[in-house]
Design a protein around this motif. Structure first.
Motif, PDB file in Angstrom:
ATOM      1  N   LYS A   4      12.530  -2.283 -48.754  1.00  0.00           N
ATOM      2  CA  LYS A   4      13.223  -2.031 -47.820  1.00  0.00           C
ATOM      3  C   LYS A   4      14.010  -1.661 -47.747  1.00  0.00           C
ATOM      4  O   LYS A   4      14.807  -1.118 -48.344  1.00  0.00           O
ATOM      5  N   ILE A   5      14.138  -0.686 -46.443  1.00  0.00           N
ATOM      6  CA  ILE A   5      14.940  -0.030 -46.578  1.00  0.00           C
ATOM      7  C   ILE A   5      16.362  -0.244 -44.950  1.00  0.00           C
ATOM      8  O   ILE A   5      15.371  -0.972 -43.468  1.00  0.00           O
ATOM      9  N   VAL A   6      17.318  -0.591 -45.366  1.00  0.00           N
ATOM     10  CA  VAL A   6      18.368  -0.980 -43.913  1.00  0.00           C
ATOM     11  C   VAL A   6      19.514   0.159 -43.163  1.00  0.00           C
ATOM     12  O   VAL A   6      19.717   1.301 -44.182  1.00  0.00           O
ATOM     13  N   ILE A   7      18.980   0.689 -42.084  1.00  0.00           N
ATOM     14  CA  ILE A   7      19.853   2.229 -41.456  1.00  0.00           C
ATOM     15  C   ILE A   7      20.345   1.102 -40.359  1.00  0.00           C
ATOM     16  O   ILE A   7      20.109   1.132 -39.094  1.00  0.00           O
ATOM     17  N   LEU A   8      22.099   1.696 -41.279  1.00  0.00           N
ATOM     18  CA  LEU A   8      22.670   1.770 -39.838  1.00  0.00           C
ATOM     19  C   LEU A   8      23.414   3.036 -38.902  1.00  0.00           C
ATOM     20  O   LEU A   8      23.255   3.870 -39.532  1.00  0.00           O
ATOM     21  N   THR A   9      23.505   2.409 -37.967  1.00  0.00           N
ATOM     22  CA  THR A   9      23.377   4.178 -36.980  1.00  0.00           C
ATOM     23  C   THR A   9      24.920   3.670 -36.242  1.00  0.00           C
ATOM     24  O   THR A   9      24.841   2.454 -35.541  1.00  0.00           O
ATOM     25  N   VAL A  84      11.531  -0.959 -42.544  1.00  0.00           N
ATOM     26  CA  VAL A  84      12.271  -0.360 -42.097  1.00  0.00           C
ATOM     27  C   VAL A  84      13.090  -1.142 -41.093  1.00  0.00           C
ATOM     28  O   VAL A  84      12.470  -1.447 -39.790  1.00  0.00           O
ATOM     29  N   PHE A  85      13.935  -0.864 -41.473  1.00  0.00           N
ATOM     30  CA  PHE A  85      15.144  -2.075 -40.008  1.00  0.00           C
ATOM     31  C   PHE A  85      16.373  -1.461 -39.706  1.00  0.00           C
ATOM     32  O   PHE A  85      17.318  -1.384 -40.870  1.00  0.00           O
ATOM     33  N   ILE A  86      16.392  -1.001 -38.089  1.00  0.00           N
ATOM     34  CA  ILE A  86      17.121  -0.536 -37.901  1.00  0.00           C
ATOM     35  C   ILE A  86      18.492  -1.067 -37.580  1.00  0.00           C
ATOM     36  O   ILE A  86      18.462  -1.962 -36.360  1.00  0.00           O
ATOM     37  N   VAL A  87      19.861  -0.544 -37.813  1.00  0.00           N
ATOM     38  CA  VAL A  87      20.817  -1.782 -37.132  1.00  0.00           C
ATOM     39  C   VAL A  87      21.707  -0.667 -36.225  1.00  0.00           C
ATOM     40  O   VAL A  87      22.163   0.129 -37.304  1.00  0.00           O
ATOM     41  N   SER A 164      21.064  -7.410 -48.441  1.00  0.00           N
ATOM     42  CA  SER A 164      21.123  -8.638 -49.683  1.00  0.00           C
ATOM     43  C   SER A 164      19.994  -8.801 -49.813  1.00  0.00           C
ATOM     44  O   SER A 164      19.672  -8.200 -51.348  1.00  0.00           O
ATOM     45  N   GLN A 165      18.407  -8.106 -48.949  1.00  0.00           N
ATOM     46  CA  GLN A 165      17.499  -7.641 -49.847  1.00  0.00           C
ATOM     47  C   GLN A 165      17.009  -6.273 -49.677  1.00  0.00           C
ATOM     48  O   GLN A 165      16.012  -5.399 -50.087  1.00  0.00           O
ATOM     49  N   ALA A 166      17.756  -5.113 -49.149  1.00  0.00           N
ATOM     50  CA  ALA A 166      17.898  -3.912 -48.966  1.00  0.00           C
ATOM     51  C   ALA A 166      17.841  -3.143 -50.261  1.00  0.00           C
ATOM     52  O   ALA A 166      18.306  -3.389 -50.901  1.00  0.00           O
ATOM     53  N   ASP A 167      16.844  -2.285 -50.231  1.00  0.00           N
ATOM     54  CA  ASP A 167      16.532  -1.168 -51.967  1.00  0.00           C
ATOM     55  C   ASP A 167      17.259  -0.100 -51.624  1.00  0.00           C
ATOM     56  O   ASP A 167      17.800   0.374 -52.663  1.00  0.00           O
ATOM     57  N   VAL A 168      17.109   0.557 -50.294  1.00  0.00           N
ATOM     58  CA  VAL A 168      18.122   1.604 -49.793  1.00  0.00           C
ATOM     59  C   VAL A 168      18.920   0.964 -48.899  1.00  0.00           C
ATOM     60  O   VAL A 168      18.782   0.518 -47.508  1.00  0.00           O
ATOM     61  N   PHE A 169      19.811   1.692 -48.786  1.00  0.00           N
ATOM     62  CA  PHE A 169      21.001   1.617 -47.130  1.00  0.00           C
ATOM     63  C   PHE A 169      21.521   2.957 -46.798  1.00  0.00           C
ATOM     64  O   PHE A 169      21.818   3.608 -47.374  1.00  0.00           O
ATOM     65  N   GLU A 187      28.222  -4.632 -48.992  1.00  0.00           N
ATOM     66  CA  GLU A 187      27.621  -5.336 -48.715  1.00  0.00           C
ATOM     67  C   GLU A 187      26.370  -4.772 -49.404  1.00  0.00           C
ATOM     68  O   GLU A 187      25.407  -5.619 -50.606  1.00  0.00           O
ATOM     69  N   ALA A 188      25.414  -4.643 -48.819  1.00  0.00           N
ATOM     70  CA  ALA A 188      24.758  -3.436 -49.816  1.00  0.00           C
ATOM     71  C   ALA A 188      24.583  -2.913 -51.074  1.00  0.00           C
ATOM     72  O   ALA A 188      23.885  -3.353 -51.934  1.00  0.00           O
ATOM     73  N   ASP A 189      25.331  -2.325 -51.892  1.00  0.00           N
ATOM     74  CA  ASP A 189      25.481  -2.153 -53.213  1.00  0.00           C
ATOM     75  C   ASP A 189      26.233  -3.048 -53.510  1.00  0.00           C
ATOM     76  O   ASP A 189      25.561  -3.089 -54.799  1.00  0.00           O
ATOM     77  N   HIS A 190      26.601  -3.933 -53.252  1.00  0.00           N
ATOM     78  CA  HIS A 190      26.727  -5.465 -54.229  1.00  0.00           C
ATOM     79  C   HIS A 190      25.776  -5.922 -54.924  1.00  0.00           C
ATOM     80  O   HIS A 190      25.687  -6.292 -55.976  1.00  0.00           O
ATOM     81  N   HIS A 191      24.563  -6.125 -53.639  1.00  0.00           N
ATOM     82  CA  HIS A 191      23.092  -6.659 -54.288  1.00  0.00           C
ATOM     83  C   HIS A 191      22.474  -5.712 -54.610  1.00  0.00           C
ATOM     84  O   HIS A 191      21.400  -6.065 -54.145  1.00  0.00           O
ATOM     85  N   GLY A 192      22.671  -4.322 -55.041  1.00  0.00           N
ATOM     86  CA  GLY A 192      22.215  -3.419 -55.450  1.00  0.00           C
ATOM     87  C   GLY A 192      21.479  -2.454 -54.876  1.00  0.00           C
ATOM     88  O   GLY A 192      20.328  -1.538 -55.722  1.00  0.00           O
ATOM     89  N   ALA A 193      21.690  -2.114 -53.981  1.00  0.00           N
ATOM     90  CA  ALA A 193      20.551  -0.870 -53.025  1.00  0.00           C
ATOM     91  C   ALA A 193      21.147   0.513 -53.334  1.00  0.00           C
ATOM     92  O   ALA A 193      22.470   0.231 -53.635  1.00  0.00           O
ATOM     93  N   HIS A 194      20.445   1.494 -53.117  1.00  0.00           N
ATOM     94  CA  HIS A 194      20.669   2.925 -53.042  1.00  0.00           C
ATOM     95  C   HIS A 194      21.680   2.505 -51.373  1.00  0.00           C
ATOM     96  O   HIS A 194      20.707   2.704 -50.748  1.00  0.00           O
ATOM     97  N   THR A 195      22.896   3.702 -51.828  1.00  0.00           N
ATOM     98  CA  THR A 195      23.197   4.008 -50.603  1.00  0.00           C
ATOM     99  C   THR A 195      23.254   5.219 -50.231  1.00  0.00           C
ATOM    100  O   THR A 195      23.617   5.838 -51.296  1.00  0.00           O
ATOM    101  N   ILE A 196      23.167   5.319 -49.107  1.00  0.00           N
ATOM    102  CA  ILE A 196      23.275   7.184 -48.206  1.00  0.00           C
ATOM    103  C   ILE A 196      24.112   7.318 -47.335  1.00  0.00           C
ATOM    104  O   ILE A 196      23.761   6.436 -46.560  1.00  0.00           O
ATOM    105  N   GLU A 197      24.650   7.913 -47.578  1.00  0.00           N
ATOM    106  CA  GLU A 197      25.591   8.415 -45.770  1.00  0.00           C
ATOM    107  C   GLU A 197      24.565   9.834 -45.731  1.00  0.00           C
ATOM    108  O   GLU A 197      24.639  10.654 -46.503  1.00  0.00           O
ATOM    109  N   LEU A 198      24.309   9.742 -44.338  1.00  0.00           N
ATOM    110  CA  LEU A 198      24.149  10.833 -43.318  1.00  0.00           C
ATOM    111  C   LEU A 198      25.390  11.493 -42.036  1.00  0.00           C
ATOM    112  O   LEU A 198      25.182  10.244 -41.593  1.00  0.00           O
ATOM    113  N   ASN A 199      26.189  12.474 -42.721  1.00  0.00           N
ATOM    114  CA  ASN A 199      26.197  12.131 -41.154  1.00  0.00           C
ATOM    115  C   ASN A 199      27.214  13.680 -41.163  1.00  0.00           C
ATOM    116  O   ASN A 199      26.885  14.662 -41.522  1.00  0.00           O
ATOM    117  N   LEU A 200      27.713  14.477 -40.063  1.00  0.00           N
ATOM    118  CA  LEU A 200      27.932  15.673 -39.563  1.00  0.00           C
ATOM    119  C   LEU A 200      29.195  15.886 -40.613  1.00  0.00           C
ATOM    120  O   LEU A 200      29.301  17.030 -41.377  1.00  0.00           O
TER     121      LEU A 200
END
Ligand code: OAD
Length: 234
Positions: A4-9, A84-87, A164-169, A187-200
């Motif tokens: 599961k990939i959760v994406i915040l935009t 893939v879930f986009i928030v 809480s279920q994300a493998d990647v955030f 929150e995602a990190d706490h539940h064990g997701a790999h966390t990535i920031e894509l930004n300018l």
């Protein structure tokens, strides 16, 4: 279990589609006081001003088209062998226009109207007026169906569950200045997701991500999507 990939935009993903961000040098909050146009109190003081602000933004959004970053996320949703879930914090409809289906608008959407009196929702006309009657209760209590400062964002239970279920955030094009979204990485990190920031550029919360890639969304997002899909096909 499927991956599961959760994406915040945030606003940065739509910047190259011609829609302004909030906190950059030329951003909306340098031209308007957010207390006037993005709070329930501002709306109570001067509803015409708030309606005019969102009418203008609705007109801009209607002319905008999805860019390579939105399209890459739609491709990811179609081709990734998991969920893939986009928030999105964005009120434009560019993710859906690009073809994404699994999208939650936590700050509402410009294409929605909401009745303050009975909470009925309906599609917003291109130009909304404070005197528009609610089609359900007929009271002239129309407002844009967007979330203002001081209001609770939409879908928080669904979002918490997904984090809480994300493998990647992945956080894309957001300054990390506005809560609760700014807390999703923790929150995602706490539940064990790999966390990535894509930004300018590094956001306020950049140090909280395991991986960072900086550059315009139309470059870094398609690159990351290509890497992610290549990784899953190995
Ligand atoms: P901001 O304006 O706070 O941040 C935009 C981010 O996008 C910044 O970190 C920029 O560096 C980045 N950015 C700008 N151009 C970019 C590009 N071409 N490619 C990639 N990144 C780029 O916008 P948000 O974080 O979305 O809420 O703001 C969050 C919330 O604050 C909004 O939803 C809105 C606002 O007040 C409400 O109105 C309730």
């Amino acid at each position: 279990m499927t991956a599961k990939i959760v994406i915040l935009t945030g606003a940065g993903i739509s910047a190259e589609s011609g829609l302004g961000t909030f906190r950059d040098v030329d951003g909306l909050w340098t031209k308007y006081d957010l207390n006037d146009v993005a709070t329930p109190e501002g709306f109570a003081r001067n509803p015409e001003l708030v309606m005019a602000f969102y009418n203008a933004r609705r007109a801009n959004a209607a002319e905008a088209t999805p860019n390579a970053a939105h399209k890459a996320l739609a491709r990811l949703e179609a081709d990734f062998p998991g969920e893939v879930f986009i928030v999105t914090q964005n009120v434009d409809g560019l993710h859906e226009a690009a073809g994404s289906r699994n999208v939650l608008h936590m700050h509402g959407a410009l294409h929605g109207a909401l009745c303050k009196a009975c909470e009925h929702r309906w599609p917003a006309p291109p130009v909304m007026s404070v005197t528009d009657p609610c089609p359900h209760c007929r009271k002239p209590a129309t407002r844009p169906d967007v979330v203002w400062f001081g209001e609770i964002p939409y879908g928080m239970h669904v979002i918490s569950e997904a984090l809480s279920q994300a493998d990647v955030f992945v956080s894309i094009g957001t300054s990390g200045e506005v809560y609760p979204a700014a807390n999703f990485v923790a929150e995602a990190d706490h539940h064990g997701a790999h966390t990535i920031e894509l930004n300018l550029e590094p956001s306020a919360g950049a140090s909280g991500f395991a991986e960072t890639r900086f550059g315009p969304a139309t470059e870094v997002v398609p690159q990351w999507v290509a890497d992610e899909l290549a990784r899953t096909q190995k």
